[in-house]
Structure formats: C-alpha cells, structure tokens
Motif scaffolding. Structure first.
Motif, PDB file in Angstrom:
ATOM      1  N   LEU A   1      -4.258  -5.487   5.458  1.00  0.00           N
ATOM      2  CA  LEU A   1      -5.312  -6.116   6.242  1.00  0.00           C
ATOM      3  C   LEU A   1      -4.748  -6.995   7.359  1.00  0.00           C
ATOM      4  O   LEU A   1      -3.699  -7.624   7.188  1.00  0.00           O
ATOM      5  CB  LEU A   1      -6.180  -6.989   5.341  1.00  0.00           C
TER       6      LEU A   1
ATOM      7  N   SER B   1      -3.073  -5.061  -2.576  1.00  0.00           N
ATOM      8  CA  SER B   1      -2.311  -4.678  -1.379  1.00  0.00           C
ATOM      9  C   SER B   1      -2.922  -5.283  -0.125  1.00  0.00           C
ATOM     10  O   SER B   1      -3.196  -4.576   0.850  1.00  0.00           O
ATOM     11  CB  SER B   1      -2.319  -3.151  -1.261  1.00  0.00           C
ATOM     12  N   GLU B   2      -3.142  -6.577  -0.121  1.00  0.00           N
ATOM     13  CA  GLU B   2      -3.776  -7.227   1.020  1.00  0.00           C
ATOM     14  C   GLU B   2      -2.961  -7.131   2.299  1.00  0.00           C
ATOM     15  O   GLU B   2      -3.481  -7.346   3.389  1.00  0.00           O
ATOM     16  CB  GLU B   2      -4.028  -8.708   0.713  1.00  0.00           C
ATOM     17  N   ASP B   3      -1.679  -6.782   2.177  1.00  0.00           N
ATOM     18  CA  ASP B   3      -0.844  -6.757   3.374  1.00  0.00           C
ATOM     19  C   ASP B   3      -1.268  -5.678   4.372  1.00  0.00           C
ATOM     20  O   ASP B   3      -0.843  -5.699   5.526  1.00  0.00           O
ATOM     21  CB  ASP B   3       0.635  -6.612   3.026  1.00  0.00           C
TER      22      ASP B   3
ATOM     23  N   CYS C   1       0.833  -1.210   0.000  1.00  0.00           N
ATOM     24  CA  CYS C   1       0.000   0.000   0.000  1.00  0.00           C
ATOM     25  C   CYS C   1       0.866   1.258   0.000  1.00  0.00           C
ATOM     26  O   CYS C   1       0.574   2.220  -0.710  1.00  0.00           O
ATOM     27  CB  CYS C   1      -0.905   0.017   1.231  1.00  0.00           C
TER      28      CYS C   1
ATOM     29  N   ASN D   1     -12.479  -5.927  -1.228  1.00  0.00           N
ATOM     30  CA  ASN D   1     -11.591  -7.081  -1.348  1.00  0.00           C
ATOM     31  C   ASN D   1     -12.331  -8.406  -1.197  1.00  0.00           C
ATOM     32  O   ASN D   1     -11.815  -9.371  -0.641  1.00  0.00           O
ATOM     33  CB  ASN D   1     -10.450  -6.997  -0.314  1.00  0.00           C
ATOM     34  N   ASP D   2     -13.557  -8.459  -1.743  1.00  0.00           N
ATOM     35  CA  ASP D   2     -14.355  -9.677  -1.573  1.00  0.00           C
ATOM     36  C   ASP D   2     -14.580 -10.422  -2.885  1.00  0.00           C
ATOM     37  O   ASP D   2     -15.386 -11.346  -2.946  1.00  0.00           O
ATOM     38  CB  ASP D   2     -15.692  -9.348  -0.920  1.00  0.00           C
TER      39      ASP D   2
ATOM     40  N   ARG E   1     -10.541  -7.476  -5.943  1.00  0.00           N
ATOM     41  CA  ARG E   1      -9.423  -7.880  -5.093  1.00  0.00           C
ATOM     42  C   ARG E   1      -8.367  -6.783  -5.055  1.00  0.00           C
ATOM     43  O   ARG E   1      -7.908  -6.311  -6.094  1.00  0.00           O
ATOM     44  CB  ARG E   1      -8.776  -9.162  -5.620  1.00  0.00           C
ATOM     45  N   TRP E   2      -7.966  -6.388  -3.849  1.00  0.00           N
ATOM     46  CA  TRP E   2      -6.944  -5.360  -3.696  1.00  0.00           C
ATOM     47  C   TRP E   2      -5.575  -5.896  -4.108  1.00  0.00           C
ATOM     48  O   TRP E   2      -5.274  -7.080  -3.875  1.00  0.00           O
ATOM     49  CB  TRP E   2      -6.861  -4.912  -2.249  1.00  0.00           C
TER      50      TRP E   2
ATOM     51  N   ARG F   1      -7.740 -11.322   5.308  1.00  0.00           N
ATOM     52  CA  ARG F   1      -7.219 -11.498   3.943  1.00  0.00           C
ATOM     53  C   ARG F   1      -7.997 -12.587   3.219  1.00  0.00           C
ATOM     54  O   ARG F   1      -8.597 -13.453   3.834  1.00  0.00           O
ATOM     55  CB  ARG F   1      -5.717 -11.804   3.987  1.00  0.00           C
TER      56      ARG F   1
END
Length: 271
Positions: A259, A255-257, A96, A203-204, A252-253, A264
């Motif tokens: 979360l 940049s899941e990191d 991010c 992000n789903d 979907r992002w 995630r």
C-alpha cells in the motif's frame, strides 16, 4: 486487446472482483445478488477469481456455471500461460511478493486444463451501456493488467489509463476496475469505480469485504458479510497459513507494504 461488448444492461448491475478462491464469499455474493433481484447476466467481475484462498477450482466452476461476465485478471492470465508466478505487480522482495509463492503454487496445482483454457479466452476489457452511460471494465490498468491504481493515485495516473482505454474503445463515461483490493469511487471524466474484492477485506480491521452496485442513481459501494471463519478454516486445512487466513478474520493484511504509505493502517479503506 480483446474487448467484449455485452450491450445494454437494464436494471441494477452488480460489480465485483477479487474472488481470490474464497468460495464462502462467492456464495454469499450470489445470494446477495439474488436478494437484490440481480441475475448473473447483470453481474460483471473485474478478475482474479483465483488467488489467496483455498478453493480455486470450486470458485472457477461456480463462476463458469453462473454465466457472470468476467474480465481476465493477472492471475487468470498467468495460470492460462503456465507462468510460475502470479504476475501481481508486487515489488520484488516485498512481503506480498514472498507470500504469493505459497498461494499461487496451491492454485497452480489445482486448476486444470479446461479452466486454463477458459481463462485464456477471457477478455481484457468489457464494454456495456447502462442508464445512458458507457462503461469500460478492466482489471488493474489498460496500460498494465497489474497496475495498482489507488484512491490516492495522482491525477496523471487516471489520465494515462483513460487515454489508453479510450484509444481502444472510444469515449467512456466511467471505468470499472479492480486489482488493488480497495473499493472506491473517484468522480471525474470519466468516473473511476473500483469494485473492491469480495475474497479479502480491505485492510480496515473488519472481516466484511466489498462489492459495488450500479443503479440509475449511480454507483454505491456495499459491504459483504459471509462465513469468514469457514473460509479461514479451509485455508488452514490446505496449509495456506502465510497470514491471509488470519486476514480473513482480523481484516488486516499481512502485507501492508504493497500500500502507499498514506493508506496503511486502514486509512481510506473503510468505504
């Protein structure tokens, strides 16, 4: 802390945030509000009108002309002060954090002096009364505008924020917030309502975004469908191809990191 008390709101109230420079989503939201019979005076935005997407000036102009109530987000505060970064609270070196350089530079290059002055004058908190209950609206947290308060955050985090909010404005029955990008309702004392973001999906795995509606029966989270393909094309045309353009379509992002691990992969994000 600047607090705007907008008084008593009668009838349904539309709560939203995270426009993220997504003009297609903002237009769809205004149409949805019209369909629901909710005027701009009963709409409250939790901030970050400007962020990831391609049309920051158009979104600010539309919000300003509409008369919607807006709390400052971190992006508004940073742009108003001439800062070089978004101030989102991302961990240094995270995905991010690295990707924010591109979209914030785009916003910074397009937002003019008048819009920055408007941002500088936005309140830190909005108060209102609805159906016998008192509400406080903030961006991320009252302790830190960029604090990520997740649906899985510890009770202590909500308690700390409640203490700070009520130190400034007295007892409230519910808090309305944004910033984290995930819409959720957490019953408590006070209730915590995150209205989500209309400019980026949660992000789903689906392109629909989120907003909230407050009625006499309480809050509910709603899905917003809009022309995500058109919004993604605008981003690509502007050279904003760091991955958020694809996120508009895939849900979907990139940049899941940002979360917490338990969120995630879309867990708890599909409300």
């Amino acid at each position: 802390m600047r607090i705007d008390n907008i008084g008593v709101l009668d009838g349904a109230v539309l709560l939203f945030g995270g426009v993220h420079s997504n003009l297609h989503a903002l237009r769809a939201l205004l149409q949805k509000a019209h369909d629901l019979g909710i005027p701009p005076g009963r709409m409250v935005c939790t901030g970050d009108v400007v962020a990831y997407c391609a049309q920051p000036t158009e979104c600010v102009d539309l919000i300003r002309r509409s008369g919607i109530h807006v709390v400052a987000g971190n992006c508004e505060r940073q742009l108003a002060s001439g800062a070089m970064t978004c101030g989102c609270g991302f961990e240094e070196g995270s995905t991010c954090d690295r990707l924010s350089a591109g979209w914030f530079a785009h916003a910074d290059a397009h937002i003019g002096a008048s819009d920055r002055q408007w941002m500088a004058e936005l309140p830190d908190m909005i108060r209102f009364h609805h159906e016998g209950r008192d509400y406080a609206v903030i961006h991320g947290g009252a302790t830190d505008i960029s604090r990520f308060v997740w649906p899985t955050s510890a009770d202590a985090a909500f308690a700390e924020e409640t203490l700070e909010i009520e130190r400034h404005c007295g007892t409230v029955d519910a808090v309305v917030a944004g910033h984290c990008g995930l819409a959720f309702i957490r019953p408590g004392s006070p209730d915590w309502i995150n209205a989500g973001a209309i400019g980026l999906p949660p992000n789903d795995g689906a392109p629909q975004t989120r907003f909230a509606v407050l009625t006499g029966q309480g809050p509910r989270i709603e899905r917003l469908s809009y022309d995500a393909q058109g919004a993604a094309r605008q981003m690509q045309k502007a050279g904003l191809v760091q991955g958020y353009d694809r996120a508009l379509l895939t849900g979907r992002w990139p940049s899941e990191d940002v979360l917490p691990p338990q969120l995630r992969g879309g867990a708890l994000a599909s409300g």
